[in-house]
Design a protein around this motif. Structure first.
Motif, PDB file in Angstrom:
ATOM      1  N   ASN A   2     -41.590 -40.963 -45.950  1.00 59.63           N
ATOM      2  CA  ASN A   2     -40.206 -40.988 -46.023  1.00 59.63           C
ATOM      3  C   ASN A   2     -40.064 -39.676 -46.537  1.00 59.63           C
ATOM      4  O   ASN A   2     -38.677 -38.834 -45.980  1.00 59.63           O
ATOM      5  CB  ASN A   2     -39.574 -41.931 -45.854  1.00 59.63           C
TER       6      ASN A   2
ATOM      7  N   ALA B 150     -37.239 -36.472 -45.798  1.00 60.60           N
ATOM      8  CA  ALA B 150     -36.038 -36.137 -45.903  1.00 60.60           C
ATOM      9  C   ALA B 150     -35.370 -34.933 -46.885  1.00 60.60           C
ATOM     10  O   ALA B 150     -34.708 -34.135 -46.798  1.00 60.60           O
ATOM     11  CB  ALA B 150     -35.354 -37.159 -47.664  1.00 60.60           C
TER      12      ALA B 150
ATOM     13  N   GLY C 119     -32.268 -38.935 -42.738  1.00 62.60           N
ATOM     14  CA  GLY C 119     -33.002 -39.221 -43.089  1.00 62.60           C
ATOM     15  C   GLY C 119     -32.918 -40.969 -43.775  1.00 62.60           C
ATOM     16  O   GLY C 119     -34.363 -41.792 -43.041  1.00 62.60           O
ATOM     17  N   GLU C 120     -31.500 -41.570 -43.243  1.00 64.40           N
ATOM     18  CA  GLU C 120     -31.831 -43.613 -43.798  1.00 64.40           C
ATOM     19  C   GLU C 120     -32.093 -43.590 -41.914  1.00 64.40           C
ATOM     20  O   GLU C 120     -32.723 -44.747 -41.848  1.00 64.40           O
ATOM     21  CB  GLU C 120     -30.081 -43.916 -44.291  1.00 64.40           C
TER      22      GLU C 120
ATOM     23  N   GLU D  37     -35.937 -43.752 -41.729  1.00 68.01           N
ATOM     24  CA  GLU D  37     -36.178 -44.620 -43.057  1.00 68.01           C
ATOM     25  C   GLU D  37     -36.555 -45.678 -42.031  1.00 68.01           C
ATOM     26  O   GLU D  37     -37.226 -46.669 -42.427  1.00 68.01           O
ATOM     27  CB  GLU D  37     -35.482 -44.210 -44.217  1.00 68.01           C
TER      28      GLU D  37
ATOM     29  N   ASP E 265     -26.916 -35.028 -42.747  1.00 69.98           N
ATOM     30  CA  ASP E 265     -28.629 -35.112 -43.571  1.00 69.98           C
ATOM     31  C   ASP E 265     -28.834 -36.620 -43.823  1.00 69.98           C
ATOM     32  O   ASP E 265     -30.139 -36.237 -43.749  1.00 69.98           O
ATOM     33  CB  ASP E 265     -28.395 -33.250 -44.632  1.00 69.98           C
ATOM     34  N   TRP E 266     -28.153 -37.003 -45.222  1.00 71.38           N
ATOM     35  CA  TRP E 266     -27.929 -38.370 -45.355  1.00 71.38           C
ATOM     36  C   TRP E 266     -28.023 -39.252 -44.178  1.00 71.38           C
ATOM     37  O   TRP E 266     -29.282 -40.249 -44.289  1.00 71.38           O
ATOM     38  CB  TRP E 266     -26.763 -39.072 -46.488  1.00 71.38           C
TER      39      TRP E 266
END
Length: 256
Positions: free
Chosen positions: A167, A171, A202-203, A206, A198-199
């Motif tokens: 992960n 990220a 990435g979440e 995950e 981006d956040w």
């Protein structure tokens, strides 16, 4: 006469898929060669939707290989085996599509069908490939890996920690990868949005990989029951295919 599935690069891709990568460097080599072939596939050529995903997959796999060389993982044997088993499912899907097999996973078919048009935008195409590979392929790759190593998917184990470390690789790579799929005007909007895209992505990665781990644990418990295992395979294939079609629909353009 029916045109070969892969057009002018059909023989090259058939030859490539005839070989089965046995380690992570070989996986990287296969993905690199495949990328070179995909960007030459008409009529879309460099904008080929599958090439958009394959490029992302190559970058992530190269980073995994770097991590193995750098001692980043607690159990490199596990991580290496998982990488090979994971890639094998992607190459198997490509092989089945090449042979026009009805067994080609529906999760992959929705992306493969777009290689000859209508064109799909790069980011949704890459996302559709990630969806198929994580939501459908990854749980089974985990089960095969643990079975081979005579271990099992246990939370908070060294193997689970290494799994979660991927992960962090996503990220790290997502920002540059995602921007590489955007046009100039989209980049302007992206700059105005700051780091939120981006956040969020990435979440999402995950969360999706955590679901894949949970599905692997579920399949692991029924791995000796062919009927139950097939039921899980069909369920995950249907779910991933439905999400893939959504990502590749006009609504999927909202990703950009």
């Amino acid at each position: 006469m029916t045109e070969p599935v892969w057009g002018p690069v059909h023989r090259d891709i058939v030859d490539l898929l005839a070989d089965h990568p046995a380690d992570v460097p070989a996986v990287v080599d296969h993905l690199t060669k495949l990328q070179d072939m995909l960007v030459r596939l008409p009529p879309l050529e460099a904008s080929n939707p599958l090439a958009d995903f394959n490029r992302l997959y190559l970058v992530i796999t190269e980073s995994v290989l770097d991590g193995l060389y750098d001692g980043r993982f607690a159990d490199p044997v596990f991580l290496s085996r998982l990488d090979v088993e994971f890639a094998a499912r992607y190459f198997d899907a490509l092989r089945m599509w090449t042979e026009s097999s009805p067994g080609t996973p529906k999760a992959w078919t929705c992306l493969f069908e777009r290689m000859r048009g209508p064109d799909a935008r790069p980011l949704p195409s890459a996302a559709a490939g990630v969806n198929a590979h994580i939501n459908f392929d990854l749980p089974f790759a985990l089960v095969t890996t643990f079975d081979h190593l005579e271990s099992e998917p246990v939370d908070s184990s060294e193997q689970h920690a290494d799994y979660l470390e991927i992960n962090a690789i996503f990220a790290d790579k997502i920002p540059s990868l995602r921007r590489g799929y955007l046009e100039r005007w989209q980049l302007i909007i992206d700059t105005l949005n700051g780091d939120i895209d981006d956040w969020y992505q990435g979440e999402l990665v995950e969360y999706t990989r955590d679901v894949a781990w949970r599905n692997a644990q579920k399949i692991w418990r029924c791995r000796h029951d062919p009927e139950a295992r097939e039921s899980e395979r069909a369920r995950l294939d249907r779910t991933a295919a439905a999400l893939g079609r959504l990502l590749l629909s006009p609504l999927g353009a909202l990703l950009q």
